[in-house]
Design an enzyme around this catalytic site. Sequence first.
Site, PDB file in Angstrom:
ATOM      1  N   HIS A 150       0.837  -1.205   0.000  1.00 44.51           N
ATOM      2  CA  HIS A 150       0.000   0.000   0.000  1.00 44.51           C
ATOM      3  C   HIS A 150       0.869   1.250   0.000  1.00 44.51           C
ATOM      4  O   HIS A 150       0.613   2.202  -0.750  1.00 44.51           O
ATOM      5  CB  HIS A 150      -0.911  -0.034   1.231  1.00 44.51           C
ATOM      6  CG  HIS A 150      -1.601   1.256   1.518  1.00 44.51           C
ATOM      7  ND1 HIS A 150      -2.877   1.549   1.083  1.00 44.51           N
ATOM      8  CD2 HIS A 150      -1.196   2.360   2.212  1.00 44.51           C
ATOM      9  CE1 HIS A 150      -3.219   2.753   1.487  1.00 44.51           C
ATOM     10  NE2 HIS A 150      -2.218   3.265   2.177  1.00 44.51           N
ATOM     11  N   GLU A 151       1.899   1.269   0.839  1.00 46.21           N
ATOM     12  CA  GLU A 151       2.752   2.450   0.930  1.00 46.21           C
ATOM     13  C   GLU A 151       3.596   2.629  -0.333  1.00 46.21           C
ATOM     14  O   GLU A 151       3.820   3.753  -0.780  1.00 46.21           O
ATOM     15  CB  GLU A 151       3.649   2.349   2.164  1.00 46.21           C
ATOM     16  CG  GLU A 151       2.896   2.401   3.483  1.00 46.21           C
ATOM     17  CD  GLU A 151       2.021   3.636   3.601  1.00 46.21           C
ATOM     18  OE1 GLU A 151       2.434   4.720   3.148  1.00 46.21           O
ATOM     19  OE2 GLU A 151       0.909   3.520   4.135  1.00 46.21           O
ATOM     20  N   HIS A 174       1.534   4.323  -2.928  1.00 48.27           N
ATOM     21  CA  HIS A 174       1.474   5.783  -2.797  1.00 48.27           C
ATOM     22  C   HIS A 174       2.620   6.445  -3.559  1.00 48.27           C
ATOM     23  O   HIS A 174       2.428   7.459  -4.254  1.00 48.27           O
ATOM     24  CB  HIS A 174       1.548   6.188  -1.323  1.00 48.27           C
ATOM     25  CG  HIS A 174       0.232   6.178  -0.617  1.00 48.27           C
ATOM     26  ND1 HIS A 174      -0.870   6.875  -1.069  1.00 48.27           N
ATOM     27  CD2 HIS A 174      -0.173   5.556   0.526  1.00 48.27           C
ATOM     28  CE1 HIS A 174      -1.879   6.691  -0.242  1.00 48.27           C
ATOM     29  NE2 HIS A 174      -1.487   5.896   0.724  1.00 48.27           N
ATOM     30  N   GLU A 226      -6.324   7.070  -0.755  1.00 45.82           N
ATOM     31  CA  GLU A 226      -6.083   5.906   0.104  1.00 45.82           C
ATOM     32  C   GLU A 226      -6.729   4.653  -0.485  1.00 45.82           C
ATOM     33  O   GLU A 226      -6.137   3.570  -0.475  1.00 45.82           O
ATOM     34  CB  GLU A 226      -6.629   6.166   1.508  1.00 45.82           C
ATOM     35  CG  GLU A 226      -5.830   7.160   2.323  1.00 45.82           C
ATOM     36  CD  GLU A 226      -4.419   6.681   2.603  1.00 45.82           C
ATOM     37  OE1 GLU A 226      -4.239   5.467   2.829  1.00 45.82           O
ATOM     38  OE2 GLU A 226      -3.501   7.516   2.596  1.00 45.82           O
TER      39      GLU A 226
END
Length: 467
Positions: free
Chosen positions: A283-284, A287, A348
């Site tokens: 997930h990070e 980003h 997100e």
Amino acid sequence: VDRDRCQRLDLSGNTRNCFLTGNPHSHRNFISKGLRCLLNVPNTELYRNAHHRFCFQSSQSLGKKIPSLQISPGGQLPHHFSAWNIQMIRSFHTSPSRQAAPVPLFWIIVKPAQKLFAIILGRSIRNWWKSLPPNKRELFKESARKNKWKILLGVSSLGVVFVMFYFTHLEETPITGRARLLMFGKEHFKELSQMEYDMWMEEYKSQMLPETDARYQVVERVVGHLSESNKDIPQISELKWVIHVVDEPGVNAFVLPNGQVFVFTGLLDAVSDIHQLSFILGHEIAHAVLEHAAEKASLVHFLDFLSLIFLTMIWAICPRDSLAVVGQWIQSKLQEFMFDRPYSRTLEAEADKVGLQFAAKACVDVRASSVFWQQMELAETIQGQPKLPEWLSTHPSHENRAEHLDRLIPEALKIRESCNCPSLSGPDPRLIFRLNMQHLLELSKGRETPNSTQQDLSKPKLDFPHT
């Protein structure tokens, strides 16, 4: 998905018996018939940090152990999952606003100057209007009525300029193809991310774990496997991913646009298995790959520039400065809750989707992704923390996040299958968690004392039986 470029995760290996280390009161034999390590390492010993479990080589001394990535079949939760272990930081917010890369220095200087100019201009217009005699006011109004079409044309021209600026600065988001506003050059933004990296290193220089630390090596292997499994994506293969593990209890992790990965030990304590950690780091990384920091900064500054017109009008129309201050506060809050926060939640959700795809290509059990957010929801419920409405947050609620991931998991499982990953064995970790959660809540209710309306959770002793 390119089958040839999907990296297969080797889940083979002999069955191991692992033992809990750390707190002497928590020593239990943890025997799992299907226990496997992501890396085939002989003689493994379980390292336990709260309820976070990994396997390490035991052929060396404890101080020199090298971790392999330990998982249990089907991504199950630990057998002894106690409420004491799930007392965490009140909320888990990945990629907080302060960790986004700094915007160009020009905007940092100009932004407050713009607001000050708008306030001075609006206040000057108001004072000028008040100082006009009544007859001149009437003349001015009459002139405005006669030239209303010219005024309307001028305002419309200004609106067209803003619209043209917006559409000429649209770009396509990598991977997802979503159209987004991007005002800043990528190279400039990466240079400024180096400035933020220096800031974080200065702040946490005394808390950085060495490369020989077991927790550092676990994070390094997870990030390395994710990047290797997704090397067909240029934004991932072109970056050098550098690991930093911070000895900090906050449940947090973030990745800077230049590939600097920061993971707090509080996150390692919060996840239950390697699958959850892989999804969070995916997930990070998403980003950074999707350039969300530059995108969010672009939108914020575009809206701030538009708001200068309304800010000038507020200070010009309001009869007193106190009312103008209140009007300015209302205007800023409307922008925040109508545009800024919803947009952050959209980013997100997009990072969750892409991060889940990254994890699937790395042969992670993607079903464990929603379990992590269910754990966070359970932790808040047990601690009696108030639930804030989602519209007040920059992140989706834990419950909605888990539901969103559940809808994405079938597609992620297809991606995983197309990468020739080993088939998932054992029960669905989501089902195991639901059963364990029900059992925990039943035990919590049963142990409430008659003289107390709230259970004392300072040191609860609630363990799940073996499943």
